[in-house]
Every structure is written in C-alpha cells, then in structure tokens.
Design an enzyme around this catalytic site. Sequence first.
Site, PDB file in Angstrom:
ATOM      1  N   ASN A 177     -10.550  -1.116   0.531  1.00  0.00           N
ATOM      2  CA  ASN A 177     -11.712  -0.554   1.209  1.00  0.00           C
ATOM      3  C   ASN A 177     -11.774   0.972   1.119  1.00  0.00           C
ATOM      4  O   ASN A 177     -12.820   1.571   1.384  1.00  0.00           O
ATOM      5  CB  ASN A 177     -11.746  -0.992   2.677  1.00  0.00           C
ATOM      6  CG  ASN A 177     -10.510  -0.561   3.440  1.00  0.00           C
ATOM      7  OD1 ASN A 177      -9.385  -0.930   3.072  1.00  0.00           O
ATOM      8  ND2 ASN A 177     -10.688   0.187   4.508  1.00  0.00           N
ATOM      9  N   HIS A 178     -10.674   1.629   0.741  1.00  0.00           N
ATOM     10  CA  HIS A 178     -10.695   3.083   0.556  1.00  0.00           C
ATOM     11  C   HIS A 178     -10.884   3.468  -0.914  1.00  0.00           C
ATOM     12  O   HIS A 178     -10.616   4.613  -1.300  1.00  0.00           O
ATOM     13  CB  HIS A 178      -9.403   3.705   1.083  1.00  0.00           C
ATOM     14  CG  HIS A 178      -9.290   3.688   2.581  1.00  0.00           C
ATOM     15  ND1 HIS A 178     -10.062   4.489   3.394  1.00  0.00           N
ATOM     16  CD2 HIS A 178      -8.500   2.949   3.407  1.00  0.00           C
ATOM     17  CE1 HIS A 178      -9.750   4.249   4.664  1.00  0.00           C
ATOM     18  NE2 HIS A 178      -8.811   3.321   4.701  1.00  0.00           N
ATOM     19  N   ASP A 217       0.817  -1.217   0.000  1.00  0.00           N
ATOM     20  CA  ASP A 217       0.000   0.000   0.000  1.00  0.00           C
ATOM     21  C   ASP A 217       0.856   1.275   0.000  1.00  0.00           C
ATOM     22  O   ASP A 217       1.632   1.504   0.924  1.00  0.00           O
ATOM     23  CB  ASP A 217      -0.895   0.035   1.235  1.00  0.00           C
ATOM     24  CG  ASP A 217      -1.739  -1.214   1.402  1.00  0.00           C
ATOM     25  OD1 ASP A 217      -1.175  -2.322   1.338  1.00  0.00           O
ATOM     26  OD2 ASP A 217      -2.954  -1.085   1.623  1.00  0.00           O
TER      27      ASP A 217
END
Length: 271
Positions: free
Chosen positions: A67-68, A8
């Site tokens: 999820n973002h 990420d």
Amino acid sequence: MRLLFLGDIVGRSGRDAVLAGLKDWREQLSLDAVIANAENASHGFGLSPQIARDLLDGGVDVITLGNHAWDRKDLIGQLDQLPTVVRPANYPEGTPGQGGCVLTLPCGRKVLVINVMGRIFMDALDDPFRAVDAILARHRLGGTVHAAILDVHAETTSEKMVFGHHYDGRFSLIVGTHTHIPTADHRILKGGTAYQTDAGMCGDYDSVIGMEKENAIRKMLKKVPTDRFQPATGKATVAGLMVETDDQTGLAIRVCPFRHGGELLPSTPDF
C-alpha cells in the site's frame, strides 16, 4: 530449491541489516533466490529507485511492494526499468509496473513471484483473487515455473489465510506481509504449499511496527496530531521465512522462520 523470503524492510536500520548479511546467508544456506518486501525501505514510507537498485545489487532477487508503493513518486516512472520490482497485481489496469515476474536463475530454473493487496481495512482495489488467477493462467507450478511465491500484503489474518487455503498446491510459498509482526503459524498446508500469516519485518523491534515509539504512544494516548512518524534506528532484526522445495513439483518440503540480529526475537533454528 532453497528460497528466502524477507518481511517488510523498514528504514535504514532494516535495509542496512539486510545488505550486511545477504552475501553470507546466500552462501551459508545455499540459497537459490531471495525475495523481500521493501515498501517501507525508504525512510519507512515507500521505495526510492536508488534504494531499489541498492537492494537488487546487494543480493535481493525480487522486491515486492504494497500500500506504500507510490509514497515515493519517483519510483512510478522507473518501474518499467525495474522488472523485478513487483507492485500489487490487483491495482487497476493501466497502473505502472507489474504485479508479478518470473525470475530466471543462472541454472535455468524459473521462480514466479506475485504480489497482491488485501481489501479488508485497506484501499479499495480490484479483486486480488482474479488478479492471481490471471497470472496463474499463464504459469503453472511444476510446469512452466519451478517455484512460485505469493506475497499477500493485507491487514487481517483471516484474509491472508483464505489465500493460503484457496491456492494451496499452486504455490511453493504463500506468505503475508504488512503488519510487521511475525506470526507463529509457519507450516506446510495439505496441498504442499508453505504458509505463514505474516513474515514480520526487517527493522528495529524496539519500536511500534518499526517506527519510533514516542509519537505512536502520544498519538494514541492524547488523540492529537503528532510529527510524521520516523523509523526506529536501533539494532535491526531481520525476519522472514526459509523454504525448501521439491525439484519436480515445486511444492514445499521444509519451511522454517528466519531470524538474524537484534535481541527481541528468537534466533533461527538449524535449517
């Protein structure tokens, strides 16, 4: 084939470090493709269309989300124009974007990339296994595609490991994202799939999973509302995983953690 998966990307610190190094890494490591999770690349929350294009122009071949994905609402209407930006495949039918893509390299070889989101301690979504099966029904490792990568964006280690063992032999690499801490379990499973429970993050590790420490500490100690979390801005470490695959089967023959920059994680061994 040599593939690099980056964990990420968190905020400006993370994306600047990635963009600063990608050209050299591609040359030095003879990389065929680079895949990066970038759901936290825009100020720590979401991905803007412009930053997506900056990463793609800067040497990332495929971007995965999580999820973002919808934190930057301006991305929603742009996803159809960004075919190599991949959101979780188990969002409900009709959700904008795509849950997988096939990247065609200049040499003609094809790389399948799929992104799914776990369901334990996460938003309630459709069955991620069924979503993966639907895509694999159209693509076969060593047949229609020469390599295949599955990014499992999930909270728990057990759920990620289930994906690894269940799909062993059907992917070149299965790697977890979301928790931002690199795990020490990189290996090649019995069926030939490279695996790591979490790739870590590209960001400032002198932080709480990429965010400034002070607000996170205050929130846990005092249990009172705090200001919006802000990405840490110190020197970033780029963390991920390098995989070399067999040209005939697409299965992994070597796997190694990738580390660059920063001072809080060990550097990458020779690959």
